[in-house]
Write a protein that holds these residues in place. Structure first.
Motif, mmCIF file in Angstrom:
data_model
loop_
_atom_site.group_PDB
_atom_site.id
_atom_site.type_symbol
_atom_site.label_atom_id
_atom_site.label_comp_id
_atom_site.label_asym_id
_atom_site.label_seq_id
_atom_site.Cartn_x
_atom_site.Cartn_y
_atom_site.Cartn_z
ATOM 1 N N TRP A 3 6.296 -15.041 62.635
ATOM 2 C CA TRP A 3 6.379 -16.480 62.456
ATOM 3 C C TRP A 3 6.569 -17.225 63.773
ATOM 4 N N THR A 4 7.314 -16.652 64.697
ATOM 5 C CA THR A 4 7.652 -17.359 65.939
ATOM 6 C C THR A 4 6.688 -17.029 67.074
ATOM 7 N N ALA A 5 5.554 -16.436 66.756
ATOM 8 C CA ALA A 5 4.522 -16.183 67.766
ATOM 9 C C ALA A 5 3.453 -17.267 67.661
ATOM 10 N N GLU A 6 2.366 -17.093 68.398
ATOM 11 C CA GLU A 6 1.277 -18.062 68.358
ATOM 12 C C GLU A 6 0.508 -17.960 67.047
ATOM 13 N N GLY A 7 -0.071 -19.086 66.624
ATOM 14 C CA GLY A 7 -0.954 -19.045 65.473
ATOM 15 C C GLY A 7 -0.555 -19.995 64.367
ATOM 16 N N LEU A 8 -1.304 -19.915 63.271
ATOM 17 C CA LEU A 8 -1.078 -20.783 62.136
ATOM 18 C C LEU A 8 0.290 -20.560 61.511
ATOM 19 N N GLN A 9 0.774 -19.299 61.526
ATOM 20 C CA GLN A 9 2.069 -19.030 60.922
ATOM 21 C C GLN A 9 3.198 -19.779 61.635
ATOM 22 N N ALA A 10 3.062 -19.976 62.941
ATOM 23 C CA ALA A 10 4.064 -20.744 63.671
ATOM 24 C C ALA A 10 4.038 -22.207 63.247
ATOM 25 N N GLN A 11 2.848 -22.767 63.029
ATOM 26 C CA GLN A 11 2.750 -24.144 62.557
ATOM 27 C C GLN A 11 3.340 -24.295 61.159
ATOM 28 N N ILE A 12 3.093 -23.310 60.290
ATOM 29 C CA ILE A 12 3.663 -23.347 58.944
ATOM 30 C C ILE A 12 5.183 -23.290 59.005
ATOM 31 N N ALA A 13 5.719 -22.468 59.901
ATOM 32 C CA ALA A 13 7.171 -22.372 60.040
ATOM 33 C C ALA A 13 7.773 -23.707 60.472
ATOM 34 N N VAL A 14 7.125 -24.376 61.420
ATOM 35 C CA VAL A 14 7.621 -25.681 61.880
ATOM 36 C C VAL A 14 7.571 -26.703 60.755
ATOM 37 N N ILE A 15 6.480 -26.720 60.001
ATOM 38 C CA ILE A 15 6.343 -27.695 58.912
ATOM 39 C C ILE A 15 7.391 -27.447 57.830
ATOM 40 N N ILE A 16 7.617 -26.184 57.469
ATOM 41 C CA ILE A 16 8.623 -25.869 56.446
ATOM 42 C C ILE A 16 10.003 -26.330 56.894
ATOM 43 N N ALA A 17 10.364 -26.013 58.124
ATOM 44 C CA ALA A 17 11.679 -26.412 58.632
ATOM 45 C C ALA A 17 11.819 -27.923 58.722
ATOM 46 N N GLU A 18 10.739 -28.599 59.137
ATOM 47 C CA GLU A 18 10.782 -30.058 59.262
ATOM 48 C C GLU A 18 10.904 -30.722 57.900
ATOM 49 N N VAL A 19 10.141 -30.258 56.924
ATOM 50 C CA VAL A 19 10.194 -30.848 55.584
ATOM 51 C C VAL A 19 11.552 -30.599 54.950
ATOM 52 N N TRP A 20 12.090 -29.399 55.122
ATOM 53 C CA TRP A 20 13.398 -29.066 54.555
ATOM 54 C C TRP A 20 14.483 -29.986 55.094
ATOM 55 N N LYS A 21 14.385 -30.327 56.348
ATOM 56 C CA LYS A 21 15.442 -31.133 56.965
ATOM 57 C C LYS A 21 15.313 -32.618 56.656
ATOM 58 N N THR A 22 14.121 -33.164 56.670
ATOM 59 C CA THR A 22 13.974 -34.622 56.661
ATOM 60 C C THR A 22 13.490 -35.207 55.340
ATOM 61 N N ALA A 23 13.082 -34.390 54.380
ATOM 62 C CA ALA A 23 12.734 -34.942 53.068
ATOM 63 C C ALA A 23 13.912 -35.668 52.421
ATOM 64 N N PRO A 24 15.156 -35.187 52.570
ATOM 65 C CA PRO A 24 16.277 -35.948 51.997
ATOM 66 C C PRO A 24 16.426 -37.354 52.564
ATOM 67 N N PHE A 25 15.971 -37.580 53.805
ATOM 68 C CA PHE A 25 16.062 -38.929 54.379
ATOM 69 C C PHE A 25 15.221 -39.914 53.583
ATOM 70 N N ILE A 26 13.983 -39.524 53.279
ATOM 71 C CA ILE A 26 13.136 -40.390 52.455
ATOM 72 C C ILE A 26 13.733 -40.536 51.060
ATOM 73 N N GLY A 27 14.252 -39.445 50.527
ATOM 74 C CA GLY A 27 14.880 -39.514 49.212
ATOM 75 C C GLY A 27 16.052 -40.474 49.176
ATOM 76 N N LEU A 28 16.835 -40.507 50.252
ATOM 77 C CA LEU A 28 17.994 -41.396 50.297
ATOM 78 C C LEU A 28 17.578 -42.865 50.299
ATOM 79 N N LEU A 29 16.564 -43.224 51.102
ATOM 80 C CA LEU A 29 16.120 -44.613 51.150
ATOM 81 C C LEU A 29 15.434 -45.035 49.856
ATOM 82 N N VAL A 30 14.656 -44.128 49.278
ATOM 83 C CA VAL A 30 14.004 -44.457 48.006
ATOM 84 C C VAL A 30 15.046 -44.597 46.897
ATOM 85 N N LEU A 31 16.073 -43.769 46.937
ATOM 86 C CA LEU A 31 17.150 -43.878 45.945
ATOM 87 C C LEU A 31 17.834 -45.240 46.024
#
Length: 299
Positions: free
Chosen positions: A133-161
């Motif tokens: 996951w932490t090497a070059e390639g598509l898997q590294a991009q997927i890892a970044v997207i998963i971590a980013e969505v996990w962290k910041t989706a609650p921010f949108i949820g809080l404002l929409v709430l």
């Protein structure tokens, strides 16, 4: 205060981008180092010179991460808001659990996901595969997207709430009497009424995602072409003491962010500055004073 913390650094960055660090020999054969005025030479080098390939790759990564992550965060965040807005036993615990990822510092969050995505980590154990996951390639991009969505989706949820809690309950009761089911209420009532809060939340996330630096830097590492963003590219140039080129990258990123914000506000009508509320209040004052209100639609 604004001139001190915004205007002066911005003008300094623009001025620094017009210079380039160079080294050479003087008439006596001694090494001479310093900065030389090159005008727009750094920008030309970025768009059509030796640094163009790396720049376009970073530009694509920045745009790709922004579009994919913010899109997923919007869908998941709205789902979080709907779940947190319902009245049920344990709602307070659910709200706290959803907001915990957003409260964790980004560097700490990146380290947590780096442990998860290690070769002997939880992710490979669940998948029963050995993915780098932490090497070059598509898997590294997927890892970044998963971590980013996990962290910041609650921010949108809080404002929409916050926007959903301003909707009167009588509106839903009237819709139920008219025979509208849950999906009809969501698409016909909830989404239109929370649109201002949702647009502001998405705009803030767009501006934040375009400046993405610490998450891919800590999770994957520097000088990884598959996850290198414009912010990481600017940092790398400054780390190589190429302050002129680093400033040029930073200015280009600034223009890109400002352009996205302008288009988003103008085309989608995100009421960031509260202009709609001010317009409504102004019309109400004119109506109370007996003046003729102009023919202007008020959202």
């Amino acid at each position: 205060m604004l001139a001190l913390v915004i205007a002066y650094p911005l003008i300094s960055a623009v001025y620094q981008s017009l210079f380039s660090a160079q080294a050479g020999l003087d008439a006596d054969g001694f090494v001479v180092e310093g900065e030389t005025f090159v005008g727009l030479g750094n920008y030309l080098s970025i768009f059509a010179g030796s640094d163009s390939a790396r720049f376009y790759n970073a530009f694509w990564n920045t745009t790709f991460f922004t579009v994919v992550s913010v899109g997923l965060e919007t869908v998941i965040g709205v789902g979080f808001a709907v779940a947190m807005n319902r009245a049920f036993r344990g709602r307070g615990f659910l709200r706290a659990a959803i907001l915990i990822p957003w409260a964790i510092p980004t560097a700490v969050s990146a380290l947590l996901w780096r442990w998860i995505f290690q070769s002997n980590g939880v992710a490979n154990a669940l998948l029963n595969q050995q993915v780098l996951w932490t090497a070059e390639g598509l898997q590294a991009q997927i890892a970044v997207i998963i971590a980013e969505v996990w962290k910041t989706a609650p921010f949108i949820g809080l404002l929409v709430l916050a926007g959903m809690q301003l909707i009167p309950e009588e509106v839903y009761e009237a819709a139920k009497l008219d025979g509208a089911n849950a999906w009809k209420q969501f698409f016909s009532i909830t989404l239109p009424l929370v649109k201002p809060a949702l647009l502001v939340a998405v705009l803030f996330r767009l501006l934040d995602a375009l400046r993405m630096f610490d998450l891919p830097f800590v999770l994957i590492g520097p000088r990884k072409s598959s996850v290198e963003t414009l912010s990481i590219l600017a940092w790398d140039e400054s780390n190589q003491l190429q302050y002129g080129m680093a400033s040029a990258f930073a200015i280009i990123l600034l223009v890109y962010v400002a352009l996205i914000a302008f288009v988003f506000v103008r085309l989608l009508g995100a009421d960031v500055f509260g202009d709609a509320d001010k317009r409504t209040e102004k019309l109400a004052r004119r109506a109370r004073a007996g003046g003729a209100a102009p023919k202007e639609s008020v959202r």
